[in-house]
Design an enzyme around this catalytic site. Structure first.
Site, PDB file in Angstrom:
ATOM      1  N   LYS A  27      27.582  61.269 -76.275  1.00 46.30           N
ATOM      2  CA  LYS A  27      26.213  61.790 -76.210  1.00 46.30           C
ATOM      3  C   LYS A  27      25.850  62.445 -77.535  1.00 46.30           C
ATOM      4  O   LYS A  27      26.532  63.351 -77.998  1.00 46.30           O
ATOM      5  CB  LYS A  27      26.088  62.812 -75.072  1.00 46.30           C
ATOM      6  CG  LYS A  27      24.763  63.566 -75.049  1.00 46.30           C
ATOM      7  CD  LYS A  27      24.664  64.535 -73.875  1.00 46.30           C
ATOM      8  CE  LYS A  27      23.399  65.402 -73.967  1.00 46.30           C
ATOM      9  NZ  LYS A  27      23.291  66.383 -72.868  1.00 46.30           N
ATOM     10  N   ASP A  73      24.644  69.784 -78.798  1.00 47.48           N
ATOM     11  CA  ASP A  73      24.546  68.801 -77.712  1.00 47.48           C
ATOM     12  C   ASP A  73      24.871  67.373 -78.194  1.00 47.48           C
ATOM     13  O   ASP A  73      24.763  66.418 -77.440  1.00 47.48           O
ATOM     14  CB  ASP A  73      23.141  68.867 -77.092  1.00 47.48           C
ATOM     15  CG  ASP A  73      23.127  68.488 -75.623  1.00 47.48           C
ATOM     16  OD1 ASP A  73      24.193  68.530 -74.985  1.00 47.48           O
ATOM     17  OD2 ASP A  73      22.042  68.146 -75.114  1.00 47.48           O
ATOM     18  N   LYS A 128      14.152  74.791 -71.652  1.00 43.08           N
ATOM     19  CA  LYS A 128      15.262  75.720 -71.451  1.00 43.08           C
ATOM     20  C   LYS A 128      14.801  77.145 -71.758  1.00 43.08           C
ATOM     21  O   LYS A 128      13.818  77.349 -72.471  1.00 43.08           O
ATOM     22  CB  LYS A 128      16.417  75.361 -72.397  1.00 43.08           C
ATOM     23  CG  LYS A 128      17.206  74.144 -71.965  1.00 43.08           C
ATOM     24  CD  LYS A 128      18.438  73.984 -72.847  1.00 43.08           C
ATOM     25  CE  LYS A 128      19.184  72.710 -72.521  1.00 43.08           C
ATOM     26  NZ  LYS A 128      19.767  72.665 -71.171  1.00 43.08           N
ATOM     27  N   ARG A 181      22.133  61.987 -69.566  1.00 43.10           N
ATOM     28  CA  ARG A 181      22.483  60.826 -68.729  1.00 43.10           C
ATOM     29  C   ARG A 181      21.551  59.649 -69.012  1.00 43.10           C
ATOM     30  O   ARG A 181      21.948  58.500 -68.828  1.00 43.10           O
ATOM     31  CB  ARG A 181      22.434  61.239 -67.251  1.00 43.10           C
ATOM     32  CG  ARG A 181      21.070  61.666 -66.776  1.00 43.10           C
ATOM     33  CD  ARG A 181      21.125  62.427 -65.476  1.00 43.10           C
ATOM     34  NE  ARG A 181      21.642  63.784 -65.641  1.00 43.10           N
ATOM     35  CZ  ARG A 181      21.883  64.623 -64.647  1.00 43.10           C
ATOM     36  NH1 ARG A 181      21.670  64.263 -63.404  1.00 43.10           N
ATOM     37  NH2 ARG A 181      22.338  65.838 -64.886  1.00 43.10           N
TER      38      ARG A 181
HETATM   39  N1  BES Z   1      22.934  69.619 -72.668  1.00 42.40           N
HETATM   40  C1  BES Z   1      22.714  70.091 -71.352  1.00 42.40           C
HETATM   41  C2  BES Z   1      23.998  70.573 -70.671  1.00 42.40           C
HETATM   42  C3  BES Z   1      24.638  71.787 -71.264  1.00 42.40           C
HETATM   43  C4  BES Z   1      24.278  73.047 -70.848  1.00 42.40           C
HETATM   44  C5  BES Z   1      25.613  71.662 -72.231  1.00 42.40           C
HETATM   45  C6  BES Z   1      24.881  74.153 -71.406  1.00 42.40           C
HETATM   46  C7  BES Z   1      26.236  72.780 -72.782  1.00 42.40           C
HETATM   47  C8  BES Z   1      25.863  74.024 -72.363  1.00 42.40           C
HETATM   48  C9  BES Z   1      22.124  68.987 -70.497  1.00 42.40           C
HETATM   49  O1  BES Z   1      21.263  68.135 -71.164  1.00 42.40           O
HETATM   50  C10 BES Z   1      21.306  69.648 -69.426  1.00 42.40           C
HETATM   51  O2  BES Z   1      20.365  70.292 -69.753  1.00 42.40           O
HETATM   52  N2  BES Z   1      21.688  69.467 -68.177  1.00 42.40           N
HETATM   53  C11 BES Z   1      20.985  70.039 -67.078  1.00 42.40           C
HETATM   54  C12 BES Z   1      20.790  68.984 -66.026  1.00 42.40           C
HETATM   55  C13 BES Z   1      19.915  69.399 -64.878  1.00 42.40           C
HETATM   56  C14 BES Z   1      18.509  69.555 -65.354  1.00 42.40           C
HETATM   57  C15 BES Z   1      20.002  68.349 -63.786  1.00 42.40           C
HETATM   58  C16 BES Z   1      21.829  71.192 -66.540  1.00 42.40           C
HETATM   59  O3  BES Z   1      23.046  71.037 -66.427  1.00 42.40           O
HETATM   60  O4  BES Z   1      21.269  72.236 -66.267  1.00 42.40           O
HETATM   61 ZN    ZN Z   2      21.611  67.891 -73.166  1.00 41.91          ZN
HETATM   62 MN    MN Z   3      19.318  68.854 -71.259  1.00 42.00          MN
END
Ligand code: BES
Ligand code: ZN
Ligand code: MN
Length: 498
Positions: free
Chosen positions: A265, A288, A277, A351
């Site tokens: 990724k 990321d 966020k 994803r």
């Molecule tokens: N890059 C983030 C996941 C992440 C969060 C990595 C904190 C490292 C530290 C990912 O793209 C994301 O935002 N995932 C969401 C998915 C949700 C919206 C279904 C998450 O995990 O909150």
């Molecule tokens: Zn992400």
């Molecule tokens: Mn994200």
């Protein structure tokens, strides 16, 4: 760092600092320790009796000018209880020492490994030293911050001349692995204003130029469009920075041998998009793209180690930003494999780009595909900062990853992909949704990816949060960790047909 090798008794090593590893309550059973104790008039016995130094993990003691030793000082490094000592105990001890003034003030140092024969330990010591002492200095301008330590020559010594080839090979391997991991740390620490998708892709091109067995293709926005990567384009459309899709190819195996495909990724900044966020979470999101950095650096290590297999690295690269042109929650997009996805949450972007990359992997008729990604915040609530969840469709491949995990001390734990999670991704009006809400986030993300996996063994490694160390550990200073690199290189080094 200049690295040398030697077979000599500790007393005869011509070096400024001589490092010896000690397990706890050794009671001077080791011959070399007994000798040293005599040479310094019983100082070690005294240290052990007073409890000042007993060989526990992270303890150190310095003995200056022992009688008859050519070294100016001997540094004792504690390993912990003899019964539970592993290669990682050495990695940690070397990591702790790597920032210790008693070592870094010296110009030369010798790690004396005595009668050790285990190449895992040889490798662990150099890894611990290099990983523990790495700092990103690119953004420091002040003399005081830039002051480097003095150590410029490191020698590895053992008793047995017969093992010197093994020592040399293992240390060289450890150096390559540590430099790979440091490259991951560097890339994930560079902020997004200095590491756009375009610039990241350039790193891959540069790498391929250095190795005859490697080639690199970079798809630009137009080529990504003609590949119909609708998911990657949907994430990228909110950014001023155009996306890139990197295909790195390493041919170390025989011609025609099916490759192992690695997918990483590469979101160079994840603001969350319109599903924005919070400020506190967003500040970490320059990292990321760590999955892509692991894939890039694992391939660099594979080429340096001349691993005898064919590898393909796929890196979808984009930002996830907010703009009038950004994807809206509720938008429906079409991925490369033709499935329609209703975007419930624009922050579940990883994803999406992995979906198109996994589908693209099928082109290579892979013998196995492994993806690695900072994918779900939920991973933090499962294994904390202590390990990475793994999921997949092939018990044999997952088992291999667990074995590599044991060997490298990069911990993983398998989670299930159950039908419940698959069913939670049904959309009312499209084929699937990209987010099933708050529960079982790591497993539902993998269930989403599964829709884009072909008829091959596949494993997914979620490195969210473990990509950054919040406090600092012996060979993992505070900051980006580069986790996944040692794991993948170990896995690929022992690769056999599944
Ligand atoms: N890059 C983030 C996941 C992440 C969060 C990595 C904190 C490292 C530290 C990912 O793209 C994301 O935002 N995932 C969401 C998915 C949700 C919206 C279904 C998450 O995990 O909150
Ligand atoms: Zn992400
Ligand atoms: Mn994200």
């Amino acid at each position: 760092m200049k690295i040398q090798y030697l077979t000599d008794r500790p007393a005869d090593c011509s070096t400024v600092a001589l490092v010896m590893f000690v397990t706890s309550y050794d009671r001077l059973i080791e011959k070399s320790l007994k000798e040293l104790d005599r040479a310094c008039g019983g100082t070690i016995t005294a240290l052990m009796e007073s409890g000042e130094f007993t060989g526990l993990a992270s303890e150190t003691a310095v003995i200056t000018n022992p009688d008859g030793y050519r070294a100016e000082r001997v540094i004792l490094a504690g390993l912990g209880d003899k019964k539970s000592v592993t290669a990682d105990s050495y990695r940690r001890a070397a990591g702790t020492l790597s920032r210790h003034k008693s070592l870094t003030c010296c110009r030369t140092a010798t790690f004396h490994l005595g009668s050790i024969e285990d190449k895992q330990i040889f490798q662990a010591v150099i890894e611990g030293y290099l990983l523990g002492s790495y700092r990103l200095l690119e953004y420091k301008t002040q003399e005081s911050d830039l002051a480097q330590h003095n150590l410029s020559e490191l020698t590895f010594a053992i008793d047995n001349k017969r093992l010197s080839n093994r020592l040399e090979e293992a240390v060289e391997r450890g150096r390559i692995v540590a430099e790979g991991q440091i490259n991951v740390r560097r890339l994930s620490a560079i902020p997004a204003n200095d590491l756009s998708p375009t610039k990241f892709a350039r790193e891959a091109v540069k790498l391929a130029e250095k190795h005859d067995a490697m080639t690199c293709r970079v798809l630009d926005q137009k080529a990504i469009k003609s590949e119909k990567m609708g998911a990657l384009l949907a994430v990228a459309q909110g950014s001023e920075q155009p996306p890139r899709f990197v295909i790195l190819d390493y041919k170390g195996g025989r011609a025609g041998q099916k490759p192992v495909v690695l997918v990483g990724k590469g979101v160079t900044f994840d603001s969350g998009g319109l599903s924005l966020k919070t400020a506190a979470l967003m500040v970490e999101m320059k990292g990321d793209m760590t999955g892509a950095a692991v894939v890039l650096s694992a391939m660099q290590a594979a080429a340096q180690l001349k691993l005898p297999l064919n590898l393909v690295g796929l890196m979808p690269l984009t930002e996830n930003m907010v703009s009038g042109n950004a994807t809206r929650p509720s938008d429906i997009i079409t991925t490369r494999n033709g499935l329609t996805v209703e975007i419930i949450n624009t922050d579940a972007e990883g994803r999406l780009i992995l979906a198109d990359a996994l589908d693209y992997a099928d082109k290579f008729e892979p013998q196995a595909v492994i993806d690695i990604a900072t994918l779900t915040g939920a991973a933090l609530y499962i294994l904390g900062y202590s390990g990475a969840p793994i999921l997949g469709n092939h018990a044999g491949l997952l088992e291999r990853i667990k074995v590599a995990s044991e060997a490298t001390a990069e911990r993983v734990w398998e989670l299930p992909i159950w039908d419940d999670f698959r069913n939670s991704l049904k959309s009312d009006i499209a084929d699937i949704v990209n987010s099933a809400g708050k529960t079982a986030g790591t497993s539902t993300a993998a269930a989403f990816l599964e829709n884009f996996v072909g008829d091959w063994p596949w494993a997914h490694i979620d490195i969210a949060y473990v990509d950054v160390e919040p406090k600092g550990r012996p060979y993992t200073p505070k900051g980006t960790t580069g986790i996944g690199l040692r794991l993948l290189v170990e896995l690929l080094s022992n690769w056999k047909k599944l």
